[in-house]
Write an enzyme that holds these catalytic residues in place. Structure first.
Site, short mmCIF file in Angstrom:
data_model
loop_
_atom_site.label_atom_id
_atom_site.label_comp_id
_atom_site.label_asym_id
_atom_site.label_seq_id
_atom_site.Cartn_x
_atom_site.Cartn_y
_atom_site.Cartn_z
N ASN A 175 -7.27 6.41 9.99
CA ASN A 175 -8.57 6.81 10.52
C ASN A 175 -9.23 5.69 11.33
O ASN A 175 -9.77 5.93 12.41
CB ASN A 175 -9.48 7.22 9.35
CG ASN A 175 -10.91 7.47 9.77
OD1 ASN A 175 -11.22 8.44 10.44
ND2 ASN A 175 -11.80 6.57 9.38
N ASN B 223 -5.03 9.24 1.21
CA ASN B 223 -5.62 8.62 2.40
C ASN B 223 -6.14 9.64 3.40
O ASN B 223 -7.32 9.66 3.72
CB ASN B 223 -4.61 7.70 3.08
CG ASN B 223 -4.65 6.29 2.55
OD1 ASN B 223 -5.43 5.97 1.66
ND2 ASN B 223 -3.81 5.44 3.08
N ASP C 173 0.82 -1.21 0.00
CA ASP C 173 0.00 0.00 0.00
C ASP C 173 0.86 1.27 0.00
O ASP C 173 0.52 2.26 -0.66
CB ASP C 173 -0.92 0.00 1.22
CG ASP C 173 -2.02 -1.05 1.12
OD1 ASP C 173 -2.36 -1.45 -0.01
OD2 ASP C 173 -2.54 -1.46 2.17
N GLY C 174 1.96 1.24 0.75
CA GLY C 174 2.83 2.41 0.80
C GLY C 174 3.41 2.75 -0.56
O GLY C 174 3.48 3.92 -0.95
#
Length: 260
Positions: free
Chosen positions: A163, A119, A47-48
């Site tokens: 989040n 994000n 994901d990074g």
């Protein structure tokens, strides 16, 4: 713009060993073009790396669709890795438009910096002192003083990341909302965040920044000692992510609401 195996396709890979090995296998099996000639991109990593690639696309002004394959750790935003059937997967891929946040940060020294965030945008205390932050939405002060470790604004695509770990809500992709989520709030004690229509602007003003310094982070890009941060959705830079239909992003996000 959607995927098609006949479109010129670039291949990018993270420096991780698994991603580099996968790149060799794919280049032996398929034809790829240089990034500047590509109309779509296959990205290998986690994901990074996908977030890094999306930011690079924004900087280049090249908003080509990206089909990620997981050669990292979590890979929530990635498709499964396999070498066979890539052309068919690209033809069948389901496209999702992701509009980034636009963060405009003003530092205590008066410098003004603008960064995108796919994000989230997060404000975080820099010292042991708690942060004191005034929160406004579309010019109206809704929280005169939020005492906390920080606060973040998350997109639907990012709502399952930082989040969620901060006890924020998971947002469906088509919700047209952003999550405003406090990080370890001390006061108001019972405030756990808010859902804000994504056509509104959120202004986060740091109270007493000299004694209680705060940094602002747009995904992985940090600005130290901010005085204020304005956050809004930037639809002019919408990005496209591609997913196998059986593992599409909207379904993944929805199912995260039922994860144990």
């Amino acid at each position: 713009m959607t995927a098609n195996a006949d479109k010129p396709t670039a291949l990018l890979a993270s420096p991780a060993e698994a991603a580099q090995a996968a790149e060799v296998l794919l280049r032996d099996a398929y034809d790829f073009v240089p990034l500047e000639n590509a109309e779509q991109i296959v990205a290998l990593g986690g994901d990074g790396f996908l977030l890094q690639t999306l930011h690079e696309m924004l900087q280049r002004g090249k908003l080509a669709p990206i089909f990620g394959m997981n050669r990292g750790t979590v890979g929530f935003l990635m498709n499964d890795w396999r070498i066979e059937g890539l052309r068919d997967r690209l033809n069948r891929a389901k496209a999702f438009s992701v509009a980034p946040l636009r963060m405009e940060a003003v530092t205590v020294a008066g410098e003004r910096l603008v960064y995108p965030a796919i994000n989230e945008v997060s404000l975080l205390r820099e010292t042991r002192q708690t942060a004191w932050i005034e929160v406004s939405v579309n010019g109206r002060v809704v929280l005169p003083e939020l005492v906390c470790d920080g606060v973040l604004v998350a997109t639907p695509a990012g709502s399952t990341a930082y989040n969620l770990s901060a006890q924020g809500p998971i947002l469906p992709l088509g919700a047209n909302l952003v999550a405003l989520t406090p990080i370890s709030p001390f006061r108001p004690r019972r405030w756990r965040g808010a859902l804000i229509p994504d056509d509104l602007k959120i202004l986060l003003k740091v109270l007493d920044p000299a004694k209680r310094p705060v940094s602002a982070v747009a995904d992985q890009l940090e600005v130290r000692e901010v005085a204020s941060v304005e956050v809004c959705i930037d639809r002019s830079q919408a990005l496209t992510l591609l997913f196998d239909p059986e593992h599409a992003l909207d379904e993944r996000i929805a199912m995260e609401q039922f994860a144990a």
